[in-house]
Design a protein around this motif. Structure first.
Motif, PDB file in Angstrom:
ATOM      1  N   SER A 272      20.164   8.102  19.184  1.00  0.00           N
ATOM      2  CA  SER A 272      19.865   8.137  17.753  1.00  0.00           C
ATOM      3  C   SER A 272      19.402   6.765  17.260  1.00  0.00           C
ATOM      4  CB  SER A 272      21.090   8.602  16.958  1.00  0.00           C
ATOM      5  OG  SER A 272      22.182   7.717  17.138  1.00  0.00           O
ATOM      6  N   SER A 273      20.034   5.694  17.790  1.00  0.00           N
ATOM      7  CA  SER A 273      19.628   4.349  17.396  1.00  0.00           C
ATOM      8  C   SER A 273      18.222   4.044  17.896  1.00  0.00           C
ATOM      9  CB  SER A 273      20.615   3.317  17.954  1.00  0.00           C
ATOM     10  OG  SER A 273      21.889   3.488  17.383  1.00  0.00           O
ATOM     11  N   LEU A 274      17.917   4.497  19.107  1.00  0.00           N
ATOM     12  CA  LEU A 274      16.571   4.295  19.647  1.00  0.00           C
ATOM     13  C   LEU A 274      15.540   5.035  18.798  1.00  0.00           C
ATOM     14  CD1 LEU A 274      17.299   4.658  23.472  1.00  0.00           C
ATOM     15  CD2 LEU A 274      16.543   2.579  22.297  1.00  0.00           C
ATOM     16  N   ALA A 275      15.903   6.241  18.371  1.00  0.00           N
ATOM     17  CA  ALA A 275      14.988   7.024  17.532  1.00  0.00           C
ATOM     18  C   ALA A 275      14.775   6.338  16.186  1.00  0.00           C
ATOM     19  CB  ALA A 275      15.532   8.438  17.338  1.00  0.00           C
ATOM     20  N   GLU A 276      15.841   5.789  15.612  1.00  0.00           N
ATOM     21  CA  GLU A 276      15.721   5.069  14.340  1.00  0.00           C
ATOM     22  C   GLU A 276      14.819   3.854  14.500  1.00  0.00           C
ATOM     23  OE1 GLU A 276      19.656   4.102  13.154  1.00  0.00           O
ATOM     24  OE2 GLU A 276      20.240   6.193  12.809  1.00  0.00           O
ATOM     25  N   ASN A 277      14.989   3.126  15.601  1.00  0.00           N
ATOM     26  CA  ASN A 277      14.150   1.945  15.839  1.00  0.00           C
ATOM     27  C   ASN A 277      12.691   2.341  16.025  1.00  0.00           C
ATOM     28  OD1 ASN A 277      16.384   0.305  15.693  1.00  0.00           O
ATOM     29  ND2 ASN A 277      16.647   0.112  17.904  1.00  0.00           N
ATOM     30  N   ALA A 278      12.475   3.444  16.747  1.00  0.00           N
ATOM     31  CA  ALA A 278      11.108   3.922  16.959  1.00  0.00           C
ATOM     32  C   ALA A 278      10.490   4.355  15.641  1.00  0.00           C
ATOM     33  CB  ALA A 278      11.109   5.078  17.955  1.00  0.00           C
ATOM     34  N   ALA A 279      11.283   5.051  14.811  1.00  0.00           N
ATOM     35  CA  ALA A 279      10.793   5.484  13.495  1.00  0.00           C
ATOM     36  C   ALA A 279      10.449   4.277  12.640  1.00  0.00           C
ATOM     37  CB  ALA A 279      11.846   6.351  12.803  1.00  0.00           C
TER      38      ALA A 279
ATOM     39  N   PRO B  97      -1.516   8.588  17.966  1.00  0.00           N
ATOM     40  CA  PRO B  97      -1.587   8.721  19.422  1.00  0.00           C
ATOM     41  C   PRO B  97      -0.586   9.769  19.897  1.00  0.00           C
ATOM     42  CG  PRO B  97      -1.541   6.413  18.794  1.00  0.00           C
ATOM     43  CD  PRO B  97      -1.263   7.197  17.547  1.00  0.00           C
ATOM     44  N   ASN B  98      -0.828  10.358  21.060  1.00  0.00           N
ATOM     45  CA  ASN B  98       0.082  11.400  21.528  1.00  0.00           C
ATOM     46  C   ASN B  98       1.431  10.819  21.957  1.00  0.00           C
ATOM     47  OD1 ASN B  98      -0.238  10.323  24.133  1.00  0.00           O
ATOM     48  ND2 ASN B  98      -1.940  11.701  24.577  1.00  0.00           N
ATOM     49  N   GLU B  99       2.376  11.710  22.238  1.00  0.00           N
ATOM     50  CA  GLU B  99       3.732  11.299  22.582  1.00  0.00           C
ATOM     51  C   GLU B  99       3.762  10.336  23.763  1.00  0.00           C
ATOM     52  OE1 GLU B  99       6.303  14.543  23.380  1.00  0.00           O
ATOM     53  OE2 GLU B  99       6.418  15.210  21.291  1.00  0.00           O
ATOM     54  N   ALA B 100       2.979  10.634  24.765  1.00  0.00           N
ATOM     55  CA  ALA B 100       2.992   9.797  25.971  1.00  0.00           C
ATOM     56  C   ALA B 100       2.560   8.368  25.644  1.00  0.00           C
ATOM     57  CB  ALA B 100       2.084  10.408  27.035  1.00  0.00           C
ATOM     58  N   THR B 101       1.522   8.238  24.825  1.00  0.00           N
ATOM     59  CA  THR B 101       1.021   6.911  24.462  1.00  0.00           C
ATOM     60  C   THR B 101       2.050   6.152  23.634  1.00  0.00           C
ATOM     61  OG1 THR B 101      -1.267   7.708  24.486  1.00  0.00           O
ATOM     62  CG2 THR B 101      -0.829   5.658  23.297  1.00  0.00           C
ATOM     63  N   LEU B 102       2.633   6.819  22.633  1.00  0.00           N
ATOM     64  CA  LEU B 102       3.648   6.177  21.796  1.00  0.00           C
ATOM     65  C   LEU B 102       4.884   5.819  22.611  1.00  0.00           C
ATOM     66  CD1 LEU B 102       3.430   8.359  18.555  1.00  0.00           C
ATOM     67  CD2 LEU B 102       2.708   5.969  18.808  1.00  0.00           C
TER      68      LEU B 102
ATOM     69  N   ILE C  59      10.621   9.716  20.868  1.00  0.00           N
ATOM     70  CA  ILE C  59       9.446   9.759  19.990  1.00  0.00           C
ATOM     71  C   ILE C  59       9.458  11.018  19.141  1.00  0.00           C
ATOM     72  CG2 ILE C  59       6.925   9.972  19.923  1.00  0.00           C
ATOM     73  CD1 ILE C  59       7.919   7.153  20.512  1.00  0.00           C
ATOM     74  N   ARG C  60       9.828  12.147  19.738  1.00  0.00           N
ATOM     75  CA  ARG C  60       9.873  13.398  18.974  1.00  0.00           C
ATOM     76  C   ARG C  60      10.895  13.301  17.842  1.00  0.00           C
ATOM     77  NH1 ARG C  60       8.833  15.734  24.080  1.00  0.00           N
ATOM     78  NH2 ARG C  60      11.052  15.945  24.569  1.00  0.00           N
TER      79      ARG C  60
ATOM     80  N   GLY D 277      -1.408  18.226  16.751  1.00  0.00           N
ATOM     81  CA  GLY D 277      -0.832  16.896  16.872  1.00  0.00           C
ATOM     82  C   GLY D 277      -0.136  16.460  15.588  1.00  0.00           C
ATOM     83  N   THR D 278       0.089  15.169  15.491  1.00  0.00           N
ATOM     84  CA  THR D 278       0.788  14.590  14.346  1.00  0.00           C
ATOM     85  C   THR D 278      -0.176  13.724  13.553  1.00  0.00           C
ATOM     86  OG1 THR D 278       2.860  14.561  15.590  1.00  0.00           O
ATOM     87  CG2 THR D 278       2.745  13.169  13.637  1.00  0.00           C
TER      88      THR D 278
END
Length: 225
Positions: free
Chosen positions: A7-14, A33-38, A49-50, A69-70
């Protein structure tokens, strides 16, 4: 040092993606960019990333299109917008409170008695200063003082309105002991009692307006910043 949770990693990524959005790395309507690139760019898993994307979608920054995509939905800082809305609402509350307090003080000046003035001074002394470590207790004492001013008006309808409005009144008081909005000091409070004691409604009116002016001016500056 313990590794960061997912969850902390997701927050940092966000946070990283949000910073890029606010920096206009991508325009509104542009595809990320797609998930793999991000995932490679931010050195986190695709699952992280998701999760980050879901957070940013819920905050209104992104939108996902099935099979496409996003995409960037907004490059406006949502937290700042919410903060501005709250400040605007708070300013409206202070204006309404000012109108009520002014009229109550005017009537209190006309109808004041030595017993009423003694009670107001006692409640003001009990109120203390906003440096009190027990914030909730301080707010309760401050509200008690202001309710006593309203009660001194002798106007039952105003007393009932103030009681109904008490939750909003409490929010305005709590806001003035935050870092953003100045808390009127003991002298400003004492001047209201002094003005009521004179028996002159004009002096009471002016004392309340002086009391409220720095708070409303601070909120005005925040809305313009």
């Amino acid at each position: 040092m313990e590794p960061l949770s997912r969850s902390s990693l997701a927050e940092n990524a966000a946070d990283s993606i949000r910073a890029d959005i606010l920096a206009h790395r991508w325009a509104v309507g542009e595809k990320l960019p797609n998930e793999a690139t991000l995932s490679t760019t931010l050195s986190v898993s695709r699952g992280t990333i998701r999760e980050a994307v879901r957070v940013l979608v819920s905050q209104g920054y992104l939108e996902t299109r099935q099979g496409s995509g996003t995409y960037v939905r907004s490059t406006v800082d949502a937290t700042r917008t919410l903060g501005m809305a709250r400040r605007a609402g708070l300013r409206d509350q202070f204006e309404a409170r000012c109108a009520l307090d002014v009229e109550a003080a005017r009537l209190a000046a006309i109808r004041q008695t030595p017993a009423v003035i003694a009670e107001l001074r006692a409640l003001l002394a009990a109120r203390g200063h906003s440096t009190d470590s027990d914030r909730a207790a301080f707010v309760a004492r401050d509200i008690a003082f202001h309710k006593a001013v309203i009660a001194a008006s002798g106007n039952r309808a105003m007393i009932e309105i103030y009681e109904f409005f008490s939750a909003s009144i409490q929010e305005t008081i709590e806001a003035t002991i935050s870092a953003e909005v100045p808390e009127p000091d003991m002298q400003a409070h004492a001047e209201i009692v002094d003005a009521i004691e004179t028996g002159d409604p004009q002096q009471a009116d002016a004392a309340v307006r002086r009391f409220m002016a720095p708070v409303i001016a601070a909120l005005d500056r925040m809305l313009l910043s």
